[in-house]
Design a protein around this motif. Structure first.
Motif, PDB file in Angstrom:
ATOM      1  N   LEU A 125       0.859  -1.176   0.000  1.00  0.00           N
ATOM      2  CA  LEU A 125       0.000   0.000   0.000  1.00  0.00           C
ATOM      3  C   LEU A 125       0.907   1.242   0.000  1.00  0.00           C
ATOM      4  O   LEU A 125       1.740   1.400   0.886  1.00  0.00           O
ATOM      5  CB  LEU A 125      -0.906  -0.023   1.232  1.00  0.00           C
ATOM      6  CG  LEU A 125      -2.130   0.887   1.177  1.00  0.00           C
ATOM      7  CD1 LEU A 125      -3.214   0.359   2.099  1.00  0.00           C
ATOM      8  CD2 LEU A 125      -1.803   2.302   1.525  1.00  0.00           C
TER       9      LEU A 125
ATOM     10  N   ASP B  57       1.161   5.226   0.227  1.00  0.00           N
ATOM     11  CA  ASP B  57       0.295   6.286   0.763  1.00  0.00           C
ATOM     12  C   ASP B  57       0.419   7.595  -0.041  1.00  0.00           C
ATOM     13  O   ASP B  57       1.106   7.632  -1.059  1.00  0.00           O
ATOM     14  CB  ASP B  57       0.537   6.481   2.273  1.00  0.00           C
ATOM     15  CG  ASP B  57       1.850   7.185   2.603  1.00  0.00           C
ATOM     16  OD1 ASP B  57       2.441   7.817   1.712  1.00  0.00           O
ATOM     17  OD2 ASP B  57       2.274   7.092   3.776  1.00  0.00           O
TER      18      ASP B  57
ATOM     19  N   ARG C  42       4.949   6.801   0.581  1.00  0.00           N
ATOM     20  CA  ARG C  42       5.539   5.860   1.542  1.00  0.00           C
ATOM     21  C   ARG C  42       4.797   4.527   1.472  1.00  0.00           C
ATOM     22  O   ARG C  42       3.631   4.461   1.084  1.00  0.00           O
ATOM     23  CB  ARG C  42       5.448   6.436   2.956  1.00  0.00           C
ATOM     24  CG  ARG C  42       6.136   7.792   3.093  1.00  0.00           C
ATOM     25  CD  ARG C  42       5.912   8.394   4.467  1.00  0.00           C
ATOM     26  NE  ARG C  42       4.483   8.481   4.792  1.00  0.00           N
ATOM     27  CZ  ARG C  42       4.019   9.003   5.926  1.00  0.00           C
ATOM     28  NH1 ARG C  42       4.850   9.473   6.833  1.00  0.00           N
ATOM     29  NH2 ARG C  42       2.714   9.057   6.153  1.00  0.00           N
TER      30      ARG C  42
ATOM     31  N   ARG D 122       3.719   0.488   2.927  1.00  0.00           N
ATOM     32  CA  ARG D 122       3.524  -0.527   3.963  1.00  0.00           C
ATOM     33  C   ARG D 122       3.138  -1.822   3.274  1.00  0.00           C
ATOM     34  O   ARG D 122       2.434  -1.806   2.262  1.00  0.00           O
ATOM     35  CB  ARG D 122       2.373  -0.126   4.914  1.00  0.00           C
ATOM     36  CG  ARG D 122       2.747   0.891   5.956  1.00  0.00           C
ATOM     37  CD  ARG D 122       1.505   1.513   6.587  1.00  0.00           C
ATOM     38  NE  ARG D 122       0.791   2.334   5.600  1.00  0.00           N
ATOM     39  CZ  ARG D 122      -0.329   2.991   5.850  1.00  0.00           C
ATOM     40  NH1 ARG D 122      -0.890   2.913   7.043  1.00  0.00           N
ATOM     41  NH2 ARG D 122      -0.920   3.710   4.917  1.00  0.00           N
TER      42      ARG D 122
ATOM     43  N   THR E 226       5.825   4.146   5.780  1.00  0.00           N
ATOM     44  CA  THR E 226       4.817   4.984   6.448  1.00  0.00           C
ATOM     45  C   THR E 226       4.978   4.890   7.957  1.00  0.00           C
ATOM     46  O   THR E 226       4.906   5.866   8.685  1.00  0.00           O
ATOM     47  CB  THR E 226       3.396   4.503   6.066  1.00  0.00           C
ATOM     48  OG1 THR E 226       3.298   4.468   4.656  1.00  0.00           O
ATOM     49  CG2 THR E 226       2.337   5.410   6.639  1.00  0.00           C
ATOM     50  N   SER E 227       5.169   3.651   8.431  1.00  0.00           N
ATOM     51  CA  SER E 227       5.307   3.393   9.863  1.00  0.00           C
ATOM     52  C   SER E 227       5.897   1.995   9.983  1.00  0.00           C
ATOM     53  O   SER E 227       6.183   1.343   8.978  1.00  0.00           O
ATOM     54  CB  SER E 227       3.940   3.451  10.551  1.00  0.00           C
ATOM     55  OG  SER E 227       3.137   2.373  10.079  1.00  0.00           O
TER      56      SER E 227
ATOM     57  N   GLU F 297       4.254  -0.471  11.067  1.00  0.00           N
ATOM     58  CA  GLU F 297       3.146  -1.426  11.085  1.00  0.00           C
ATOM     59  C   GLU F 297       2.962  -2.110   9.728  1.00  0.00           C
ATOM     60  O   GLU F 297       2.847  -1.443   8.699  1.00  0.00           O
ATOM     61  CB  GLU F 297       1.863  -0.670  11.450  1.00  0.00           C
ATOM     62  CG  GLU F 297       0.625  -1.565  11.517  1.00  0.00           C
ATOM     63  CD  GLU F 297      -0.668  -0.768  11.703  1.00  0.00           C
ATOM     64  OE1 GLU F 297      -0.636   0.474  11.539  1.00  0.00           O
ATOM     65  OE2 GLU F 297      -1.702  -1.392  11.990  1.00  0.00           O
TER      66      GLU F 297
ATOM     67  N   LEU G 228       0.256  -3.813   7.670  1.00  0.00           N
ATOM     68  CA  LEU G 228      -1.206  -3.741   7.759  1.00  0.00           C
ATOM     69  C   LEU G 228      -1.826  -5.131   7.649  1.00  0.00           C
ATOM     70  O   LEU G 228      -1.404  -5.945   6.815  1.00  0.00           O
ATOM     71  CB  LEU G 228      -1.755  -2.847   6.644  1.00  0.00           C
ATOM     72  CG  LEU G 228      -1.285  -1.392   6.669  1.00  0.00           C
ATOM     73  CD1 LEU G 228      -1.705  -0.675   5.379  1.00  0.00           C
ATOM     74  CD2 LEU G 228      -1.838  -0.668   7.890  1.00  0.00           C
TER      75      LEU G 228
ATOM     76  N   ARG H 279      -2.628   5.209  -2.947  1.00  0.00           N
ATOM     77  CA  ARG H 279      -3.526   6.245  -2.431  1.00  0.00           C
ATOM     78  C   ARG H 279      -2.913   7.577  -2.794  1.00  0.00           C
ATOM     79  O   ARG H 279      -1.804   7.884  -2.373  1.00  0.00           O
ATOM     80  CB  ARG H 279      -3.672   6.137  -0.910  1.00  0.00           C
ATOM     81  CG  ARG H 279      -4.427   4.908  -0.459  1.00  0.00           C
ATOM     82  CD  ARG H 279      -5.910   5.025  -0.714  1.00  0.00           C
ATOM     83  NE  ARG H 279      -6.267   4.742  -2.093  1.00  0.00           N
ATOM     84  CZ  ARG H 279      -7.443   4.276  -2.471  1.00  0.00           C
ATOM     85  NH1 ARG H 279      -8.385   4.039  -1.607  1.00  0.00           N
ATOM     86  NH2 ARG H 279      -7.695   4.046  -3.737  1.00  0.00           N
TER      87      ARG H 279
ATOM     88  N   LYS I 107      -6.326   6.039   7.283  1.00  0.00           N
ATOM     89  CA  LYS I 107      -5.261   5.101   7.644  1.00  0.00           C
ATOM     90  C   LYS I 107      -4.573   4.578   6.374  1.00  0.00           C
ATOM     91  O   LYS I 107      -3.344   4.545   6.281  1.00  0.00           O
ATOM     92  CB  LYS I 107      -5.875   3.934   8.418  1.00  0.00           C
ATOM     93  CG  LYS I 107      -4.946   2.782   8.665  1.00  0.00           C
ATOM     94  CD  LYS I 107      -4.517   2.746  10.092  1.00  0.00           C
ATOM     95  CE  LYS I 107      -3.493   1.654  10.314  1.00  0.00           C
ATOM     96  NZ  LYS I 107      -2.874   1.741  11.605  1.00  0.00           N
ATOM     97  N   ALA I 108      -5.367   4.194   5.376  1.00  0.00           N
ATOM     98  CA  ALA I 108      -4.789   3.687   4.127  1.00  0.00           C
ATOM     99  C   ALA I 108      -3.977   4.781   3.426  1.00  0.00           C
ATOM    100  O   ALA I 108      -2.931   4.507   2.848  1.00  0.00           O
ATOM    101  CB  ALA I 108      -5.892   3.189   3.194  1.00  0.00           C
ATOM    102  N   ALA I 109      -4.446   6.010   3.524  1.00  0.00           N
ATOM    103  CA  ALA I 109      -3.754   7.114   2.840  1.00  0.00           C
ATOM    104  C   ALA I 109      -2.477   7.521   3.552  1.00  0.00           C
ATOM    105  O   ALA I 109      -1.708   8.318   3.025  1.00  0.00           O
ATOM    106  CB  ALA I 109      -4.696   8.317   2.725  1.00  0.00           C
ATOM    107  N   GLY I 110      -2.273   6.996   4.758  1.00  0.00           N
ATOM    108  CA  GLY I 110      -1.043   7.304   5.480  1.00  0.00           C
ATOM    109  C   GLY I 110      -1.083   8.634   6.221  1.00  0.00           C
ATOM    110  O   GLY I 110      -0.063   9.088   6.719  1.00  0.00           O
TER     111      GLY I 110
ATOM    112  N   THR J 163      -1.685   7.573  11.268  1.00  0.00           N
ATOM    113  CA  THR J 163      -0.790   6.414  11.453  1.00  0.00           C
ATOM    114  C   THR J 163      -1.007   5.771  12.821  1.00  0.00           C
ATOM    115  O   THR J 163      -1.681   6.307  13.659  1.00  0.00           O
ATOM    116  CB  THR J 163       0.687   6.813  11.309  1.00  0.00           C
ATOM    117  OG1 THR J 163       0.916   7.953  12.097  1.00  0.00           O
ATOM    118  CG2 THR J 163       1.006   7.102   9.868  1.00  0.00           C
TER     119      THR J 163
END
Lengths: 452, 158
Positions: free
Chosen positions: A31, A33, A37, A39, A69-70, A72, A74, A117, B152-155, B158
Motif C-alpha cells: 500500500l 500512501d 511511503r 507498507r 509509512t510506519s 506497522e 497492515l 492512495r 489510515k490507508a492514505a497514510g 498512522t
C-alpha cells in the motif's frame, strides 16, 4: 547509508520480499500512501499469520527509511471495515522492475498487488466500461499535452462532419480551466443558461438535476447539417462567478455509498446528458496536460481518445510518461490501449512525406516500448497462431493506435471561426475535407462500429 | 549548559487520549449492547463513536492536539455531537487543512444524523430515549469509522 528515493522504494520493498520465508497465502501486498511511503498489507488477521514471518516483513519495511509509512504491517486488524479496504477496486496487479544486483545482473521483475492512495491522479487507472456494455453513444475525447495544437478546431470540424452525415452530435466542454469550446462554436447570446461548472456546484448541494435541462444549446454550425449539434459549455450565459464556482467544482460530495469523487461525478453528468439528449456520438474537449480532468476524460469516459501530438520532445516525453504509468499495470494497459489514437496535428506541408514517415516511426516506437505486448522470441506476430493473444500491430497497420491520423497545417484554420459561412470568410466543405478528411473518416468509422 | 529536566507531571510521555482506539472500542461495545437488545446505552455509545472519530479526523486535518492528545480546551470544535458536526460545517475555517477536510469530513453524508442524540440521555428514563433512531446513529457512526480507515490507508492517520 544510502538514502532511499521514491523510485527505489517500491523496487526495494518488492525485492526484500523475495528473500523472506513467507507462507504461500495470503500473498503480501503493498500500500503506497499519499506521500509515496509504503507498507506491506496482508488480507488476514495478524493472529492467523506466523509471528516470525510478520516480524521479518516489519524488519524489511523498516529498511525503506523515509519511505516507510510506519513500522506497522497492515492486516485486517488495522481497519474497522477490512473487506472494503482489501476489495477496493483501486488495487492493481503491478509490474515492478527489480533493478540490477551488485554485479549489474538484472533481477527481473515482480508482480504484486499495489494500492496507490493519491491526492490526485487516481483516475488515470479507472477505465470505463465500453459503450456496448453500457448501451450508450460512442464517446470521443480530444486531448493534447499542451494547448495550441488545433484540438478545439478539430473537434468543431468533427462535429460538423458527423452532423452532416446525419449523426446527432453532443459536445461537452470539460476543459474547465481554459473554457474556449463554446466561444468557438456558439455566439455569446446563444449560450445556455448553465454550464458544466454550474452542474458540478449544484450537484454538490444535491440539485444537479435541476440545471440539466437548461445547460445545452444548439450551435449555428449545425444549421447547415442534417442533424443538430448540441453543446454543453463549461460556463453559462453571462456568468460573472465562474472562478468562485470553479474553486468548488472539484470537491468530493457526500453520497449514501461514501464520498463521490470528481471522476464518478463527471461520469454521472455525462450519462445524464446522454439520457437527456440521446446523441449518436459525444465529443468531449479535455483539459490539456497530465491533469485529473484529463485522466477522467481519457480513462473513465472515452471509447476513443484522440491524442494530439506534434513531432517534438514535449509530445513524445509526455506521452511516454503517461503510457509507462499504464504499462506498469498490465490489466489497465490492456483495457486502455486499443481506444487510443495518435493525431498528428499541424503537419507541415514542406517535406511532408519525410515528416509523416518520421512521425509514424516515433509513434510506433513509443507504443512498442510501452503499451504493445512484448513479442516472445520465435513468434511471428502476424503469421503465427500462437500470437493470437499478443497485441502488437505492425508499424504499417493503419488501424493501429500508433498509426497517426493526419491533419495538415493550413493557415486558413489559424484563428479560425467555424461559425462563419464560407462567403463571410469561413471554410467551404471542400476545404474542411482537405484538411480534416482523415479525421472525419476515422471518427465516422468509429461511430459506425459503435452502432454495429 | 542546561540540565535535562524530568518530564513535567502535566505532560505524560504517552498521552492518555487516543481518539481512534476509543472510537473503535465504543463501536465494539455499542454493537455488543445492540445485539443484546440494550438499545438505550448502545445509542449513547454510537454518539461517542462519532465524537471520537470526528475528533481523530480533525487532528488528521491539522488541528494540533494538546499534551493529553485532545482537541485543546476552549477550542470551538471541542464539542460533543450534535454540536460538533454543526460547527465543523459552519466553522470550517478553523480547520487548517481544507483539502483534507473536504475529503474526510464534509463529504460525510450522515453527519447531521445525530441531531436528536444527547449526552443527557444518560440521565433519561428508558421510554424517553429515541431508540427508534438506533439504526440511523449506527449508520452515521460506521461512516465515520470508514473515513478513519481511508485516512489510515492514505497514510495521514498512522
Amino acid at each position: 547509508m544510502t538514502v532511499i528515493r521514491f523510485n527505489d522504494a517500491l523496487r526495494q520493498a518488492a525485492h526484500a520480499l523475495q528473500g523472506l520465508n513467507l507462507p504461500e497465502q495470503p500473498k503480501p501486498r503493498l500500500l503506497r500512501d499519499v506521500y509515496g511511503r509504503l507498507r506491506y498489507a496482508l488480507d488476514c488477521a495478524a493472529a492467523d499469520y506466523p509471528a516470525d514471518a510478520l516480524a521479518a516483513m516489519q524488519a524489511a519495511q523498516s529498511t525503506l527509511g523515509a519511505y516507510a509509512t510506519s513500522g506497522e504491517v497492515l492486516t485486517r486488524d488495522s481497519f474497522s471495515f477490512p473487506d472494503r479496504v482489501f476489495s477496493d477496486p483501486d488495487w492493481h496487479l503491478t509490474r515492478i522492475d527489480l533493478g540490477a544486483d551488485e554485479d549489474g545482473v538484472h533481477r527481473g521483475e515482480a508482480l504484486l498487488q499495489v494500492l496507490d492512495r493519491q491526492v490526485t491522479g487516481q483516475d488515470w487507472l479507472r477505465p470505463v466500461q465500453s459503450a456496448a456494455e453500457q448501451h450508450r453513444a460512442h464517446r470521443i475525447v480530444f486531448f493534447g499535452l499542451k494547448g495550441g495544437v488545433g484540438r478545439s478546431t478539430a473537434l468543431c470540424m468533427t462535429a460538423w462532419g458527423l452532423a452532416r452525415k446525419g449523426k446527432r452530435v453532443l459536445l461537452i466542454d470539460l476543459d474547465l480551466e481554459s473554457p474556449g469550446l463554446s466561444a468557438l462554436i456558439l455566439p455569446r447570446d446563444r449560450l445556455a443558461e448553465f454550464g458544466v461548472v454550474d452542474w458540478l456546484v449544484e450537484d454538490g448541494v444535491g440539485q444537479g438535476d435541476s440545471v440539466l435541462p437548461r445547460m445545452v444549446a444548439a450551435s449555428p454550425l449545425g444549421e447547415s447539417t442534417v442533424n443538430a449539434i448540441r453543446v454543453a459549455s463549461a460556463t453559462g450565459q453571462g456568468d460573472s462567478a465562474y472562478l468562485a464556482k470553479l474553486a468548488r467544482a472539484y470537491a468530493d460530495v457526500p453520497s449514501e455509498h461514501g464520498p463521490q469523487r470528481l471522476g464518478q461525478r463527471l461520469q454521472r453528468l455525462v450519462q445524464s446528458l446522454e439520457a437527456q439528449e440521446q446523441p449518436d456520438v459525444v465529443l468531449i474537449d479535455s483539459r490539456a496536460g497530465l491533469h485529473d480532468l484529463a485522466a477522467v476524460a481519457i480513462t473513465s469516459l472515452a471509447d476513443t481518445a484522440l491524442l494530439f501530438a506534434t513531432d517534438g520532445a514535449q509530445s513524445w516525453d509526455g506521452y511516454r510518461q503517461l503510457f509507462s504509468h499504464w504499462q506498469q499495470r498490465p490489466e489497465i494497459a490492456r483495457r486502455v490501449r486499443e481506444r487510443l489514437n495518435i493525431v498528428r496535428a499541424l503537419a507541415p506541408k514542406s517535406n511532408r512525406e519525410a515528416g509523416v514517415q518520421r512521425f509514424q516511426q516515433r509513434a510506433y516506437e513509443l507504443f512498442s516500448e510501452t503499451l504493445y505486448d512484448e513479442v516472445p522470441a520465435g513468434i511471428e506476430p502476424l503469421h503465427d497462431d500462437s500470437a493470437d493473444a499478443i497485441f502488437h500491430p505492425a508499424d504499417t497497420d493503419d488501424a493501429a493506435p500508433h498509426f497517426p491520423i493526419l491533419i495538415d497545417w493550413d493557415e486558413r484554420f489559424q484563428e479560425f471561426d467555424p461559425k462563419l459561412r464560407p462567403e463571410d470568410g469561413g471554410a467551404s466543405p471542400a476545404q474542411i475535407e482537405a484538411a480534416f478528411g482523415a479525421l472525419l473518416k476515422f471518427t465516422e468509422a468509429r461511430v459506425e462500429e459503435g452502432v454495429a | 549548559m542546561s540540565a535535562v529536566l524530568p518530564p513535567s507531571p502535566a505532560t505524560p510521555a504517552v498521552p492518555p487520549v487516543n481518539y481512534v482506539q476509543a472510537a473503535k472500542r465504543h463501536m465494539l461495545d455499542a454493537e455488543a449492547l445492540r445485539n443484546d437488545n440494550r438499545h438505550a446505552n448502545a445509542g449513547q455509545l454510537y454518539g461517542f463513536v462519532a465524537e471520537c472519530g470526528l475528533k481523530a479526523l480533525l487532528i488528521v486535518c491539522g488541528i494540533a492536539p494538546d499534551a493529553n492528545g485532545e482537541i485543546p480546551s476552549k477550542h470551538r470544535l471541542r464539542q460533543h455531537v450534535p454540536l460538533l458536526p454543526d460547527r465543523i460545517v459552519a466553522e470550517g475555517h478553523l480547520i487548517p487543512d481544507g483539502t483534507r477536510a473536504g475529503q474526510y469530513l464534509t463529504s460525510l453524508a450522515h453527519l447531521g444524523d445525530f441531531k436528536d442524540w444527547s449526552t443527557d440521555h444518560r440521565y433519561w428514563r428508558d421510554t424517553a430515549i429515541p431508540v427508534h433512531l438506533l439504526s440511523t446513529w449506527k449508520q452515521a457512526a460506521e461512516e465515520i469509522l470508514q473515513a478513519l480507515d481511508q485516512a489510515k490507508a492514505a497514510g495521514v492517520l498512522t
